[in-house]
Design a protein around this motif. Structure first.
Motif, short mmCIF file in Angstrom:
data_model
loop_
_atom_site.label_atom_id
_atom_site.label_comp_id
_atom_site.label_asym_id
_atom_site.label_seq_id
_atom_site.Cartn_x
_atom_site.Cartn_y
_atom_site.Cartn_z
N THR A 66 0.84 -1.20 0.00
CA THR A 66 0.00 0.00 0.00
C THR A 66 0.87 1.25 0.00
O THR A 66 2.07 1.18 0.23
CB THR A 66 -0.88 0.08 1.25
OG1 THR A 66 -0.02 0.31 2.38
CG2 THR A 66 -1.69 -1.18 1.46
N GLU A 67 0.22 2.38 -0.20
CA GLU A 67 0.88 3.66 0.03
C GLU A 67 1.24 3.74 1.52
O GLU A 67 0.71 2.99 2.32
CB GLU A 67 -0.08 4.78 -0.37
CG GLU A 67 -1.38 4.75 0.42
CD GLU A 67 -2.48 5.58 -0.24
OE1 GLU A 67 -2.14 6.50 -0.99
OE2 GLU A 67 -3.65 5.30 -0.01
N PRO A 68 2.15 4.66 1.89
CA PRO A 68 2.57 4.71 3.29
C PRO A 68 1.54 5.35 4.21
O PRO A 68 0.75 6.18 3.78
CB PRO A 68 3.85 5.56 3.25
CG PRO A 68 3.80 6.30 1.96
CD PRO A 68 2.91 5.56 1.02
N ASN B 71 4.84 2.02 4.39
CA ASN B 71 4.01 1.18 3.51
C ASN B 71 3.67 -0.14 4.20
O ASN B 71 4.42 -0.62 5.04
CB ASN B 71 4.76 0.83 2.23
CG ASN B 71 5.37 2.05 1.57
OD1 ASN B 71 6.31 2.63 2.10
ND2 ASN B 71 4.85 2.43 0.43
N MET C 55 -6.47 -0.42 7.42
CA MET C 55 -5.99 -0.58 6.05
C MET C 55 -7.05 -0.22 5.02
O MET C 55 -6.74 0.11 3.88
CB MET C 55 -5.56 -2.03 5.80
CG MET C 55 -4.06 -2.21 5.84
SD MET C 55 -3.61 -3.89 5.41
CE MET C 55 -3.35 -3.75 3.65
N ALA C 56 -8.31 -0.32 5.41
CA ALA C 56 -9.40 -0.05 4.46
C ALA C 56 -9.35 1.37 3.91
O ALA C 56 -9.95 1.67 2.89
CB ALA C 56 -10.75 -0.32 5.12
N LEU D 10 -6.52 2.83 3.02
CA LEU D 10 -5.32 2.98 2.19
C LEU D 10 -5.58 2.50 0.77
O LEU D 10 -6.61 1.91 0.47
CB LEU D 10 -4.16 2.18 2.79
CG LEU D 10 -3.72 2.60 4.18
CD1 LEU D 10 -2.62 1.68 4.66
CD2 LEU D 10 -3.24 4.05 4.18
N ARG D 11 -4.58 2.73 -0.09
CA ARG D 11 -4.66 2.24 -1.46
C ARG D 11 -3.46 1.35 -1.77
O ARG D 11 -2.36 1.59 -1.27
CB ARG D 11 -4.69 3.43 -2.44
CG ARG D 11 -5.94 4.29 -2.27
CD ARG D 11 -5.94 5.48 -3.21
NE ARG D 11 -4.75 6.32 -3.00
CZ ARG D 11 -4.40 7.29 -3.83
NH1 ARG D 11 -5.10 7.55 -4.90
NH2 ARG D 11 -3.33 8.01 -3.58
N VAL D 12 -3.70 0.37 -2.58
CA VAL D 12 -2.62 -0.51 -3.04
C VAL D 12 -1.90 0.19 -4.18
O VAL D 12 -2.55 0.66 -5.12
CB VAL D 12 -3.21 -1.85 -3.56
CG1 VAL D 12 -2.10 -2.75 -4.11
CG2 VAL D 12 -4.01 -2.54 -2.46
N ILE D 13 -0.57 0.26 -4.09
CA ILE D 13 0.14 0.95 -5.18
C ILE D 13 0.87 -0.02 -6.11
O ILE D 13 1.22 0.35 -7.21
CB ILE D 13 1.11 2.02 -4.67
CG1 ILE D 13 2.18 1.44 -3.73
CG2 ILE D 13 0.36 3.15 -3.98
CD1 ILE D 13 3.25 2.46 -3.36
#
Lengths: 456, 390
Positions: free
Chosen positions: B231-233, B262, B301-302, B304-307
């Motif tokens: 994920t993003e940090p 991250n 975590m919900a 955040l975004r997966v990078i």
């Protein structure tokens, strides 16, 4: 037959239109909330500036594209605000809000456009530093300027166009500083003459800037964007005679032409080749837009940066290729005509790259402390360390060891410059530094994303 | 004729973490070693690794090796001059159901005689210690001395240290074949010529089976691609590695937050891998399948975004145990491959134990359960196929 077109700019719109003419109903995916792409980007629904104010000399083309799209819309499955972020054989994965969908396709046209090509310079990550494209979007979409007295630097036709658009909107432009020498433009004239109208328009912007008393220089070397109080305060450069110059400014717009957005082609395992003119790796295409993967076609600046007029032709041509491959009758005269139109564009493109070359060599001279990858704060010195002490022969290895290109943008902003820094540090041509391998998601994907149903 | 520079006491085929660490430790025994890598050191399974330094949950007879490796992880800075971002920040398995909690408790009791102390923590004590846990969490099994490291750095760090210590590291040299010539093995490569030594170690990961077969010993190995992501940090708040304790297919996800913020994650379904094309296959839909369980394990975590997602080619053996130790057929031939997706933690220990075994005949820790001899009588074809997708 299930056909998906990705991108609703000039190429994607013309491709979709040609498919509809053949009786198909394609899906048209677009990240934007309104069709038009970047060049013919529309203002928000409640803004009322007339096309002439928004698009200048290109207003006629913009209006035609928007109008044709309105007629097309009932005949296609148009999905705005939708990101194609991943691919598996025969399927694209899309994201709309926090909902993912798997879309099956028999054939695919990628018209994913381009973004600014960036060469870092010390201070380029300061608030108040924008790319030329972003500076233009602020003006075009939101009627906002990036600053009160911006400096524009870099190279390419967009440099003069954006500066002229700002000037026309009443912004005081502090300077327009071009890294390419004037002599390069003279050398390119025979090639640029392939499109006299466009050449003249470009000359007119420059002339208008000079008439308005804007400082215009060529052959400069950017030295630094300087900050004060945490934002842009000045720009420093070396002029063509080697003298150091500086100007106080509250914003800079920078850019060196465009780079194709090729991640989807990469995820679809299209073969790439190094393009020595653009100095970047691009999907291998035949003259009609067929990639190395059957059923996958590319058009527009996402395939090869040739501008909006070429994109319209290439979009239609890719659709013709797709239709013919799928057994639809296509008049050979139509494709011949489109291909002939594109030949002049290709010549002009070589002219542009000659006139406004990507200053890859600047990368070698960047101070070690210059940030190259802004997502991960990786400096030129870090990349040189990866190249030398850690013996990384190419960019993916450097990424594993020192993280350039590992952040939110996945190297879309810094990848080309990082390759130049690495190549210079190892004393090899930039081609040998390779290209960053693509990975899903093409852009960040919320962890909250759910896929309610999988299309069988 | 093999040039003198291409002769050594030991040839190591495969420059993943196992091979690189073996080369390093062989030099400490004074043996000359040449590490031969098809691509660049640490590219396939090592690069795909999640980076877990986890002992809990392992096959019990593997714990002596895992303990030895854990000790070496702690000494990495002194041994290699860099620590590959190893953090002994703890590892927790989180149970959401009593049945899973009971399994964790039973494992803890069995692991104790092997010197692995696990703490079972519930209720307010658990919430105070791990405030980021989901309100639905029932119990954690905490392994305080475990943690995580950066797999992208570990193998190259071992290879560089081995090189500094006098080993030869030959990259971009695919091995075409291994033959026996008198007491020597001769290894032919494409691009780097032929190499010769009385001892060969095959540590070629998922490609280990092909080499073993060529040398007369088959093993039920399947290549798989795990599904990893990051994920993003976000601000650094989650020191321990976390794993979801579940026996339902696809639910066993795990994650770790790196100091830069991250969150790296993995688990769930795996894809087949393309051994010939030398690439992992990835199904982006597998990432989508991981997400709900990640949000269950760590609710923040919900937001955040997966990078980025990635994979690599891993070798899985039918009984979920690696192949390690001496050949049952040829003197001078050794194996260390097929670590079934749980090899990263073992890496330094594998290198040290294999080097000990090669140099002294004694690995220092029991390796019998991993001997290739267990397949000498053949194995059912199904054992090598189709499994390990969950």
């Amino acid at each position: 037959m299930a056909v998906i077109v990705v991108g609703a700019g000039p190429a994607g719109t013309r491709a979709a239109a040609r498919l509809v003419e053949a009786g198909l109903r394609p899906i048209l995916l677009d990240e934007g909330s309104r069709q038009g792409g970047q060049i013919y980007r529309r203002q928000p629904e409640n803004f009322t500036r007339p096309p002439a104010a928004l698009y200048g000399s290109e207003a006629g083309k913009a209006t035609a594209l928007h109008r044709d799209f309105a007629a097309l819309r009932p005949h296609i499955d148009y999905r705005p605000e939708t990101l194609a972020w991943g691919a598996r054989p025969g399927e694209l994965l899309t994201l709309h809000g926090e909902t993912a969908t798997a879309l099956r396709y028999d054939a695919l046209i990628l018209a994913t456009g381009a973004t600014d090509r960036v060469m870092p310079v010390p201070g380029w990550t300061l608030p108040g530093a924008y790319t030329l494209g972003a500076a233009q979007i602020a003006l075009k979409a939101q009627a906002c300027a990036i600053g009160r007295r911006p400096v524009f630097f870099g190279t390419g036709p967009l440099l003069y166009l954006v500066a002229w658009q700002y000037r026309k909107a009443g912004v005081e432009v502090a300077a327009v500083l071009d890294t390419s020498p004037f002599a390069a433009r003279l050398r390119a004239l025979p090639l640029l003459a392939a499109r006299p109208g466009v050449l003249l328009a470009g000359l007119r912007y420059t002339a208008a800037l000079l008439r308005a008393g804007v400082r215009v220089e060529s052959g400069i070397t950017p030295l630094a964007v300087e900050g004060e109080g945490g934002r842009v305060a000045a720009f420093r450069w070396r002029d063509r005679r080697g003298r150091e110059q500086a100007l106080a400014t509250d914003a800079v717009g920078m850019g060196y032409g465009l780079r194709s957005e090729t991640q989807l082609a990469d995820l679809l395992k299209c073969r790439f080749a190094f393009d020595p003119v653009a100095r970047q790796w691009l999907p291998e295409l035949d003259a009609e837009g067929r990639s190395s993967v059957p059923g996958v076609y590319l058009a527009g600046d996402g395939a090869l940066v040739r501008g909006a007029d070429a994109a319209e032709l290439a979009g239609r041509l890719a659709a013709c290729a797709l239709l013919r491959d799928a057994g639809h009758p296509v008049d050979p005269l139509e494709t011949a005509h489109l291909r002939a139109g594109l030949r002049g564009m290709a010549r002009f493109r070589r002219g542009l790259e000659t006139a406004f070359p990507w200053p890859g060599a600047q990368a070698a001279a960047l101070p070690d402390a210059t940030i190259i990858c802004r997502c991960e704060a990786v400096t030129a010195g870090d990349i040189r360390h990866a190249a030398a002490a850690l013996d990384a022969p190419e960019v993916n290895r450097a990424k594993q060891l020192m993280r350039p290109g590992m952040g939110r943008c996945q190297g879309r902003v810094c990848g080309l410059a990082a390759a130049e820094v690495l190549a210079a540090a190892r004393g090899v041509p930039v081609r040998a530094a390779g290209r960053l391998r693509g990975a899903a998601p093409v852009k960040p994907l919320p962890v909250a994303t759910r896929m309610p149903e999988e299309t069988p | 004729m093999t040039p003198e520079a291409n002769r050594a006491d030991v040839l190591i085929i495969g420059g993943g973490l196992m091979g690189a660490a073996t080369a390093f430790f062989l030099r400490r025994h004074g043996l000359s070693a040449i590490l031969i890598e098809r691509d660049l050191v640490g590219q396939a399974a090592t690069n795909a690794s999640f980076g877990n330094i986890r002992r809990q949950g392992r096959f019990l007879p593997q714990l002596p090796l895992a303990n030895r490796s854990r000790a070496l992880w702690g000494q990495l800075g002194a041994l290699l001059g860099e620590d590959a971002e190893f953090l002994a920040s703890g590892h927790i398995r989180v149970a959401f159901e009593e049945a899973e909690a009971a399994k964790l408790e039973a494992y803890a009791a069995q692991a104790r005689p092997y010197g692995l102390e696990l703490e079972m923590i519930r209720g307010p004590a658990m919430r105070e210690r791990f405030p980021f846990l989901s309100p639905a969490a029932l119990m954690v099994s905490h392994s305080p001395q475990d943690g995580h490291a950066n797999p992208r750095l570990a193998a190259p760090a071992f290879a560089r240290a081995a090189r500094r210590a006098g080993a030869r590291v030959v990259e971009r040299a695919p091995v075409l074949g291994i033959t026996r010539d008198g007491v020597d093995f001769v290894v032919e490569t494409r691009g780097a010529g032929s190499f010769r030594a009385p001892v060969v170690q095959v540590s070629a990961g998922a490609w280990g089976r092909a080499f073993a077969r060529e040398l007369g010993e088959d093993v039920p190995l399947t290549a798989r691609s795990p599904q990893m992501g990051v994920t993003e940090p976000m601000p650094y708040r989650i020191p321990p590695v976390m794993g979801l304790a579940s026996s339902r297919p696809g639910e066993g996800v795990y994650l770790r937050q790196v100091k830069r913020g991250n969150i790296v994650f993995g688990g769930g379904r795996r894809c087949p891998a393309d051994l010939e094309g030398q690439r992992a296959l990835l199904d982006p839909a597998n990432t989508l399948r991981q997400l709900p369980f990640l949000a269950q394990l760590l609710p923040p975590m919900a937001r955040l975004r997966v990078i980025r997602t990635w994979s690599g080619v891993e070798g899985y053996i039918g009984d979920d145990l690696p192949v390690m130790g001496a050949s049952a057929r040829l003197p001078g031939l050794f194996y260390a491959f097929g670590f079934c997706g749980h090899g990263f933690q073992l890496g330094p220990g594998v290198g040290a134990s294999m080097a000990d075994l090669i140099a002294t005949g004694d690995a220092g820790v029991p390796l019998e359960p991993f001997s290739i001899a267990r397949f000498a009588g053949g194995f059912p074809a199904a054992m090598a196929e189709g499994a390990h997708l969950e």
